[in-house]
Write a protein that holds these residues in place. Sequence first.
Motif, PDB file in Angstrom:
ATOM      1  N   ASP A  15     -28.716 -66.874 -61.367  1.00 46.99           N
ATOM      2  CA  ASP A  15     -27.674 -67.084 -62.358  1.00 46.99           C
ATOM      3  C   ASP A  15     -27.678 -66.361 -63.246  1.00 46.99           C
ATOM      4  O   ASP A  15     -26.352 -65.458 -63.427  1.00 46.99           O
ATOM      5  CB  ASP A  15     -27.593 -68.409 -62.678  1.00 46.99           C
ATOM      6  CG  ASP A  15     -27.437 -69.658 -61.536  1.00 46.99           C
ATOM      7  OD1 ASP A  15     -26.288 -69.218 -60.811  1.00 46.99           O
ATOM      8  OD2 ASP A  15     -28.159 -70.391 -61.380  1.00 46.99           O
ATOM      9  N   THR A  16     -28.599 -66.055 -63.887  1.00 49.56           N
ATOM     10  CA  THR A  16     -28.660 -64.858 -65.110  1.00 49.56           C
ATOM     11  C   THR A  16     -28.392 -63.432 -64.537  1.00 49.56           C
ATOM     12  O   THR A  16     -27.584 -62.935 -65.315  1.00 49.56           O
ATOM     13  CB  THR A  16     -30.109 -64.886 -65.768  1.00 49.56           C
ATOM     14  OG1 THR A  16     -30.194 -66.263 -66.395  1.00 49.56           O
ATOM     15  CG2 THR A  16     -30.118 -63.896 -66.874  1.00 49.56           C
ATOM     16  N   LEU A  17     -29.063 -63.090 -63.565  1.00 46.42           N
ATOM     17  CA  LEU A  17     -28.922 -61.880 -62.918  1.00 46.42           C
ATOM     18  C   LEU A  17     -27.599 -61.393 -62.427  1.00 46.42           C
ATOM     19  O   LEU A  17     -26.689 -60.503 -62.931  1.00 46.42           O
ATOM     20  CB  LEU A  17     -29.978 -61.432 -61.827  1.00 46.42           C
ATOM     21  CG  LEU A  17     -29.571 -60.133 -61.071  1.00 46.42           C
ATOM     22  CD1 LEU A  17     -29.854 -59.067 -61.978  1.00 46.42           C
ATOM     23  CD2 LEU A  17     -30.428 -60.059 -59.780  1.00 46.42           C
ATOM     24  N   PHE A  18     -26.553 -62.400 -61.669  1.00 47.14           N
ATOM     25  CA  PHE A  18     -25.578 -62.240 -61.044  1.00 47.14           C
ATOM     26  C   PHE A  18     -24.631 -62.222 -62.267  1.00 47.14           C
ATOM     27  O   PHE A  18     -23.568 -61.514 -62.446  1.00 47.14           O
ATOM     28  CB  PHE A  18     -25.222 -63.027 -59.969  1.00 47.14           C
ATOM     29  CG  PHE A  18     -26.261 -63.161 -58.767  1.00 47.14           C
ATOM     30  CD1 PHE A  18     -26.784 -61.913 -58.619  1.00 47.14           C
ATOM     31  CD2 PHE A  18     -26.405 -64.160 -57.912  1.00 47.14           C
ATOM     32  CE1 PHE A  18     -27.876 -61.613 -57.423  1.00 47.14           C
ATOM     33  CE2 PHE A  18     -27.266 -64.232 -56.899  1.00 47.14           C
ATOM     34  CZ  PHE A  18     -27.755 -62.796 -56.837  1.00 47.14           C
ATOM     35  N   THR A  19     -24.586 -63.124 -63.237  1.00 45.94           N
ATOM     36  CA  THR A  19     -23.501 -63.288 -64.367  1.00 45.94           C
ATOM     37  C   THR A  19     -23.750 -61.985 -65.169  1.00 45.94           C
ATOM     38  O   THR A  19     -22.584 -61.497 -65.583  1.00 45.94           O
ATOM     39  CB  THR A  19     -23.822 -64.454 -65.122  1.00 45.94           C
ATOM     40  OG1 THR A  19     -23.780 -65.677 -64.281  1.00 45.94           O
ATOM     41  CG2 THR A  19     -22.992 -64.615 -66.148  1.00 45.94           C
ATOM     42  N   ALA A  20     -24.945 -61.401 -65.330  1.00 52.43           N
ATOM     43  CA  ALA A  20     -24.947 -60.133 -66.392  1.00 52.43           C
ATOM     44  C   ALA A  20     -24.716 -59.257 -65.713  1.00 52.43           C
ATOM     45  O   ALA A  20     -24.163 -58.080 -66.320  1.00 52.43           O
ATOM     46  CB  ALA A  20     -26.501 -60.194 -66.489  1.00 52.43           C
ATOM     47  N   ALA A  21     -24.899 -59.060 -64.212  1.00 55.47           N
ATOM     48  CA  ALA A  21     -24.310 -57.875 -63.553  1.00 55.47           C
ATOM     49  C   ALA A  21     -22.807 -57.684 -63.523  1.00 55.47           C
ATOM     50  O   ALA A  21     -22.404 -56.656 -63.574  1.00 55.47           O
ATOM     51  CB  ALA A  21     -24.960 -57.719 -62.356  1.00 55.47           C
ATOM     52  N   ARG A  22     -22.225 -58.776 -63.630  1.00 52.36           N
ATOM     53  CA  ARG A  22     -20.860 -58.633 -63.412  1.00 52.36           C
ATOM     54  C   ARG A  22     -19.731 -57.833 -64.235  1.00 52.36           C
ATOM     55  O   ARG A  22     -19.114 -57.120 -63.639  1.00 52.36           O
ATOM     56  CB  ARG A  22     -20.319 -60.183 -63.412  1.00 52.36           C
ATOM     57  CG  ARG A  22     -18.785 -60.335 -62.673  1.00 52.36           C
ATOM     58  CD  ARG A  22     -18.438 -61.740 -62.527  1.00 52.36           C
ATOM     59  NE  ARG A  22     -17.081 -61.797 -62.192  1.00 52.36           N
ATOM     60  CZ  ARG A  22     -16.461 -61.625 -61.398  1.00 52.36           C
ATOM     61  NH1 ARG A  22     -17.004 -61.046 -60.194  1.00 52.36           N
ATOM     62  NH2 ARG A  22     -15.250 -61.818 -61.186  1.00 52.36           N
TER      63      ARG A  22
END
Length: 143
Positions: free
Chosen positions: A4-11
Amino acid sequence: MDRDTLFTAARPLLRPGGGIAVVTNGAPLWSQDAEWSAALRDCLERLLGHPVTATCQTDGAGRRLNQEALVRAGYQYAESLVQYDAPLTVDDMVGGVFSALSADRLPSASGRAAFTAEVRAALGGRDHVTERVRVWSQFGTTG
């Protein structure tokens, strides 16, 4: 991986229409549906002293976690699968197993040699098998 943190931060780092990909290389060597894999798992369980059930989250449940996290982060989801057969030597198998272990679980050099010999013996002296490789690519795009 904190999906969740990774995919949200990458967006916000992606261009319009950009995306993120997660690639998994199928079942670990010790959990494939083949007699050589069962022999390898037996040797690994003796080495570690307990049953080996870890999937490295490359199984259906792990891929589902990726999919759900990508969708929660607002991506459009797609996936693809590539399958092929690949020759695998005992040294390849042992290297693959040891690459999945933490440094504190790795045996000494003599222990690695003994494990390699045990795997080879468990395979009846064969040095080559065929691995059925399944590579899943999961994509989250910004649309």
